[in-house]
Design a protein around this motif. Structure first.
Motif, short mmCIF file in Angstrom:
data_model
loop_
_atom_site.label_atom_id
_atom_site.label_comp_id
_atom_site.label_asym_id
_atom_site.label_seq_id
_atom_site.Cartn_x
_atom_site.Cartn_y
_atom_site.Cartn_z
N ASN A 160 0.80 -1.22 0.00
CA ASN A 160 0.00 0.00 0.00
C ASN A 160 0.84 1.28 0.00
OD1 ASN A 160 1.00 -0.32 2.52
ND2 ASN A 160 -0.92 0.05 3.60
N ASN A 161 2.07 1.22 -0.46
CA ASN A 161 2.92 2.41 -0.50
C ASN A 161 2.84 3.03 -1.89
OD1 ASN A 161 4.81 4.40 -0.22
ND2 ASN A 161 6.46 3.04 0.45
N PHE A 162 2.00 4.06 -2.04
CA PHE A 162 1.80 4.73 -3.32
C PHE A 162 2.45 6.12 -3.34
CE2 PHE A 162 -1.53 1.56 -3.24
CZ PHE A 162 -1.48 1.07 -4.54
N ASN A 163 3.48 6.31 -2.52
CA ASN A 163 4.18 7.58 -2.48
C ASN A 163 4.80 7.86 -3.85
OD1 ASN A 163 5.74 9.82 -1.92
ND2 ASN A 163 6.72 8.93 -0.12
N PRO A 164 4.52 9.02 -4.46
CA PRO A 164 5.05 9.30 -5.80
C PRO A 164 6.52 9.74 -5.83
CG PRO A 164 3.69 11.12 -5.07
CD PRO A 164 3.59 10.04 -4.01
N SER A 165 7.16 9.83 -4.67
CA SER A 165 8.54 10.28 -4.63
C SER A 165 9.47 9.28 -5.31
CB SER A 165 8.99 10.45 -3.17
OG SER A 165 10.39 10.69 -3.12
N PRO A 166 10.29 9.73 -6.28
CA PRO A 166 11.23 8.81 -6.93
C PRO A 166 12.44 8.49 -6.06
CG PRO A 166 11.46 11.01 -7.85
CD PRO A 166 10.31 11.06 -6.87
N ILE A 167 12.57 9.18 -4.95
CA ILE A 167 13.71 8.96 -4.06
C ILE A 167 13.45 7.81 -3.09
CG2 ILE A 167 15.16 10.03 -2.29
CD1 ILE A 167 14.55 12.73 -3.65
N GLU A 168 12.19 7.64 -2.70
CA GLU A 168 11.85 6.57 -1.75
C GLU A 168 11.94 5.21 -2.44
OE1 GLU A 168 8.30 5.18 1.28
OE2 GLU A 168 8.28 7.20 0.45
N ARG A 169 12.52 4.27 -1.73
CA ARG A 169 12.76 2.95 -2.29
C ARG A 169 11.51 2.08 -2.17
NH1 ARG A 169 17.95 -0.77 -0.81
NH2 ARG A 169 17.48 -2.42 -2.27
N HIS A 170 11.24 1.32 -3.21
CA HIS A 170 10.19 0.31 -3.26
C HIS A 170 8.79 0.85 -3.00
CE1 HIS A 170 13.52 -2.79 -2.35
NE2 HIS A 170 13.40 -2.60 -3.65
#
Length: 121
Positions: free
Chosen positions: A73-83
């Motif tokens: 359920n991790n839909f964070n749009p940040s390209p820095i956050e892994r997976h």
């Protein structure tokens, strides 16, 4: 199998040369398809056998969840956050695409066929 390595190389080379000479590129394409089917079956058997050996699918998911490996359920749009969903989806798409546009075997198939229909069959 108890045979010398050089004998195995020569025999496999002769067999491949023979069926390629008889069947042409179509024989090579069918061999590639058959090989991929065998690889997928072996992978499926390996996954099923190893899952059964460790205690079943519920045990595998329980251990993965305990280790923090399941994050659906991790839909964070940040390209820095892994997976996150987006990094895995876009990264997986690009990785898969690179195999189709850059691998030697795919390029060989594309340029050896007269049209798209021939490459698909």
């Amino acid at each position: 199998m108890g045979i010398e390595l050089w004998i195995s190389i020569v025999v496999i080379g002769l067999v491949c040369t023979f069926y390629t000479a008889l069947g042409g590129l179509k024989a090579v394409m069918w061999t590639d398809a058959f090989q991929m089917i065998i690889i997928w079956i072996a992978l499926l058997v390996l996954i099923i056998k190893s899952t059964i050996d460790v205690g079943g699918i519920s045990y595998v998911f329980e251990k993965a969840d305990d280790g923090g490996k399941l994050q659906f359920n991790n839909f964070n749009p940040s390209p820095i956050e892994r997976h996150t969903f987006w990094t895995l989806f876009i990264g997986g798409f690009m990785l898969t695409l690179s195999g189709y546009i850059g691998s030697q075997s795919m390029v060989q198939r594309f340029i050896s066929m007269k049209n798209v229909k021939g490459a698909q069959s």
